[in-house]
Design an enzyme around this catalytic site. Structure first.
Site, PDB file in Angstrom:
ATOM      1  N   ARG A 585       0.703  -1.160   0.005  1.00  0.00           N
ATOM      2  CA  ARG A 585       0.124   0.068   0.112  1.00  0.00           C
ATOM      3  C   ARG A 585       0.847   1.411   0.037  1.00  0.00           C
ATOM      4  O   ARG A 585       1.861   1.294   0.641  1.00  0.00           O
ATOM      5  CB  ARG A 585      -1.007   0.030   1.440  1.00  0.00           C
ATOM      6  CG  ARG A 585      -2.285   0.751   1.003  1.00  0.00           C
ATOM      7  CD  ARG A 585      -3.182  -0.075   1.922  1.00  0.00           C
ATOM      8  NE  ARG A 585      -4.095   0.932   2.385  1.00  0.00           N
ATOM      9  CZ  ARG A 585      -4.211   1.359   3.504  1.00  0.00           C
ATOM     10  NH1 ARG A 585      -3.372   0.838   4.577  1.00  0.00           N
ATOM     11  NH2 ARG A 585      -5.166   2.357   3.916  1.00  0.00           N
ATOM     12  N   GLY A 659       8.690  -1.187   1.603  1.00  0.00           N
ATOM     13  CA  GLY A 659       9.500   0.145   1.648  1.00  0.00           C
ATOM     14  C   GLY A 659       9.854   0.527   0.056  1.00  0.00           C
ATOM     15  O   GLY A 659       9.663  -0.100  -0.827  1.00  0.00           O
ATOM     16  N   GLU A 662      14.465   2.579  -2.010  1.00  0.00           N
ATOM     17  CA  GLU A 662      15.420   2.113  -2.802  1.00  0.00           C
ATOM     18  C   GLU A 662      15.255   1.593  -3.919  1.00  0.00           C
ATOM     19  O   GLU A 662      16.096   1.462  -4.910  1.00  0.00           O
ATOM     20  CB  GLU A 662      16.467   1.249  -1.854  1.00  0.00           C
ATOM     21  CG  GLU A 662      17.253   2.205  -0.702  1.00  0.00           C
ATOM     22  CD  GLU A 662      17.752   1.181   0.462  1.00  0.00           C
ATOM     23  OE1 GLU A 662      18.866   1.022   0.356  1.00  0.00           O
ATOM     24  OE2 GLU A 662      16.852   0.761   1.301  1.00  0.00           O
TER      25      GLU A 662
HETATM   26 MO1  MOS Z   1      20.155   2.765   2.843  1.00  0.00          MO
HETATM   27  S1  MOS Z   1      21.686   2.690   1.373  1.00  0.00           S
HETATM   28  O1  MOS Z   1      19.875   1.037   3.325  1.00  0.00           O
HETATM   29  O2  MOS Z   1      20.472   3.973   3.705  1.00  0.00           O
END
Ligand code: MOS
Length: 696
Positions: A585, A659, A662
């Site tokens: 979500r 998350g 990244e």
């Molecule tokens: Mo991130 S590179 O796990 O702060």
């Protein structure tokens, strides 16, 4: 209780601290200037290996304004840290060029810099070894790779399966060292009051800084307070404490005054971490229909002499595609180089460049559409662990991305589309990032006026975490967000995990939900009546997270790129980038989109520009400023867009989120490289894709 039916999570909300930031009222670490402040300037080693024989500190303390010159000969003693990198000025050994060997403290920054430049240092230099090569005799297998994975895995008989496969790819790839360059360099203001240490510090986790520094200075954790309400980015370089914060505390202790230490952009190229260079071999074997029968991925990388940072380069290969025979390995060599560390998607970013380039090469070799090839190798469960995926919607990202990007009818022939002086091509790559969640604590409070305060030592490094946590708290408390104040960025608040590993919001959000749930229940018991002194509850998610069911939890995505390559100069322009993500979500569409397109922009930068060049003779990264270390700027970015597919995953956390910090960078460089191949017929296997690699 579920937050699913309540409105704030999932809706766009502007950043709470936005007005403070754009009007300059938000104060960053460097902007704190307590009474009696002094300035510290660290002195970097100018040899890559050897010993400091002597430092003429007496000469510089005579200079105007100088208060102290500290080196291992007179520095306060520290306890031995787990990470030897943090034993600042504790030994005469020099492990890499740029390592701090002295600190000058003066009344003004100018005086400290002047004295630092004049400091005479004598060394016993030793020959250094700074070059990563695959056949280095020092190559070894680390016990595990970051953060807790086995170095090697193997299933079936990958060598025989590869040898027998009718369609194969066997290729070497490399990615260079790259340096994290957040807008705000590391900075600390350190103040001692007896045995109490207070730090205004720029970091990705105030609890972690406290828990690292307290034992180093022989203090109980409660004696150390780390205050970091606003942080100007980190990209991983502020995830674990680095030498500068220790240097600031050490200098303040030595001179008995508050000390300010700001890392210069140039020093960031030695002391605040970087992405290890990698050399990777990928072997893929498939049947004539493109079903993988063997996947082999070997990574070679570096660490420093003083700390082992073993990046998890091949771990994404363990979860991406089905194949009965497989092997992944990591080998590491300890060189006389600065210590590598986390940089946005450590492991996944370089590892997926190699794997997803190889998948494109397999698509070409097997004459299969690269989107279709990936879909054909979709596993039913995690290929190595056998665990069921909590959710996996890579195929949806590929299909929906292909539709939006206009992939259908793509002619696979390379080097045949020309628009004026530009060759045009398109490429695709998959993306993935693991779902982590670490224990955290939070408190929630209701005051008699009906307002709420939630406290947690979380970090907002520019991601919008403060805003997301406010939305989460508001839903749980069934109250509008303007009645909720979320306070973060202070180690005096309930302990929390760092803003790293794309796990901040999931980890902190769980603690916030639990604390707010208890508060809501307590309020219900009192029919909403708040006592004059207010009501407060707290939560600790250690048990909940420890007891979570075993699943393969990963986010997935698909990256599409269109590039133009100048036929004469080799200049590459990324015309379009489109990323589609399946990440549970979405808590705040506005801040989420920024995370995705920010990650993709960094991926474009990785594809075309970023490269730290090791100087073999002097043993340091040569191009240590923005004139020579190139990062994508506005003019490099044309059309970058992201979307997400619906994903309802009940096995994650109370928010149902994965998350997103990244995954945006993962796969981007491969999508660009694959598009460059499609445009030109030239396969660039060594990042970055610079002009020289395209001009023949
Ligand atoms: Mo991130 S590179 O796990 O702060």
């Amino acid at each position: 209780m579920t937050t699913a039916a309540i409105p704030y999570v999932g809706s766009t909300m502007d950043r709470i601290e936005g007005p403070e930031k754009v009007t300059g009222r938000a104060r960053y670490a460097f902007e704190h200037s307590p009474q009696d402040l002094a300035y510290a300037v660290p002195v970097p080693a100018t040899i890559a290996r050897g010993e400091v024989r002597s430092i003429d500190v007496d000469a510089v303390v005579q200079l105007p304004g100088v208060i102290a010159a500290i080196w291992h000969g007179n520095a306060p003693r520290l306890s031995t840290p787990e990470n030897a990198e943090l034993a600042v000025l504790q030994s005469p050994r020099v492990a890499y060029r740029g390592q701090y060997i002295a600190i000058v403290v003066a009344e003004t920054l100018q005086e400290a810099r002047e004295a630092a430049l004049r400091l005479r240092v004598e060394y016993d230099a030793e020959p250094h070894d700074v070059e990563l090569r695959i056949d280095h005799p020092g190559m070894y297998r680390p016990d595990q790779v970051n953060p807790f994975y086995p170095a090697d895995t193997e299933m079936g008989d990958p060598d025989s399966a590869f040898a027998a496969a009718p369609v194969v790819v066997d290729a070497m790839y490399s990615t260079p060292a790259e340096h994290n360059n957040p807008m705000e360099p590391q900075a600390t203001v350190a103040m001692w009051d007896g045995d109490g240490l207070t730090l205004y510090d720029s970091n990705q986790g105030s609890s972690a800084v406290r828990d690292t520094l307290a034992p180093l200075f022989g203090l109980p954790p409660e004696n150390v307070r780390v205050i970091s309400p606003h942080v100007g980015g980190g990209f991983g370089s502020k995830a674990a404490p680095k030498p500068p914060v220790v240097a600031a505390a050490l200098a303040a202790k030595q001179v008995g005054r508050p000390v300010k230490l700001a890392v210069t952009r140039q020093q960031m190229f030695a002391v605040t971490g970087y992405r290890t260079p990698t050399i990777q071999r990928v072997r893929l074997g498939a049947d004539a229909d493109g079903h993988l029968t063997a996947i082999l991925h070997d990574a070679f990388e570096q660490s420093s002499r003083i700390d082992e940072f073993a990046e998890q380069t091949t771990t994404p290969t363990r979860v991406m595609y089905a194949a009965p025979n497989r092997r992944t390995t990591h080998r590491l060599v300890r060189l006389d180089v600065p210590t590598p560390s986390y940089m946005r998607a450590p492991g996944e970013a370089p590892g997926m460049f190699a794997l997803e380039s190889a998948m494109d090469e397999l698509a070409v070799a097997g004459k299969i559409d690269p989107v279709e090839l990936r879909i054909r190798n979709e596993p039913a469960a995690a290929p190595e662990s056998g665990l069921p995926f909590s959710s996996r919607n890579l195929v949806a990202c590929l299909r929906e991305g292909a539709r939006r990007f206009g992939w259908a009818g793509r002619d696979p022939a390379p080097g045949v589309r020309r628009r004026g002086r530009w060759l045009i091509g398109t490429g695709v790559a998959s993306s993935t990032y693991p779902v982590y969640r670490f224990p955290s604590q939070a408190s929630a409070r209701c005051d008699a006026d009906g307002t709420f305060t939630v406290r947690i030592a979380a970090s907002d490094i520019g991601t919008g975490a403060r805003t997301a946590l406010t939305q989460i708290a508001a839903d749980t408390l069934r109250t509008p967000p303007d009645r909720v104040r979320v306070e973060i960025g202070d180690s005096a608040m309930p302990s929390a995990t760092m803003a790293g590993g794309s796990m901040g919001t999931a980890s902190w959000g769980t603690a916030v939900v639990r604390a707010c749930q208890s508060l809501a229940e307590e309020l219900d018991r009192r029919y909403g009546e708040v006592p004059a002194a207010g009501l407060e509850t707290s939560a600790d998610t250690t048990e909940e997270i420890g007891a979570q069911q075993r699943f393969a939890r990963h986010a997935f995505g698909a990256q599409f790129a269109e590039v133009a390559v100048d036929v004469d100069s080799g200049e590459t322009r990324v015309l379009r980038l489109l990323g589609g993500f399946a990440v549970g979500r979405i808590i705040n569409p506005k801040t989420a989109r920024s995370q995705f397109i920010g990650g993709m922009t960094m991926g474009l930068s990785m594809a075309l520009l970023e490269e730290s060049i090791m100087d073999g003779e002097f043993g340091d990264y040569l191009n240590h400023d923005f004139a020579q270390y190139h990062i994508a700027a506005c003019a490099d970015i044309r059309d970058v867009d992201a979307f997400w597919v619906e994903e309802d995953d009940p096995h994650l956390n109370p928010m149902g989120s994965k998350g997103i910090g990244e995954i945006g960078i993962v796969g981007t460089a491969a999508a660009v490289a694959n598009a460059v191949y499609h445009a030109t017929g030239i396969r660039v296997r060594d990042l970055p894709i610079t002009l020289d690699k395209l001009v023949r």
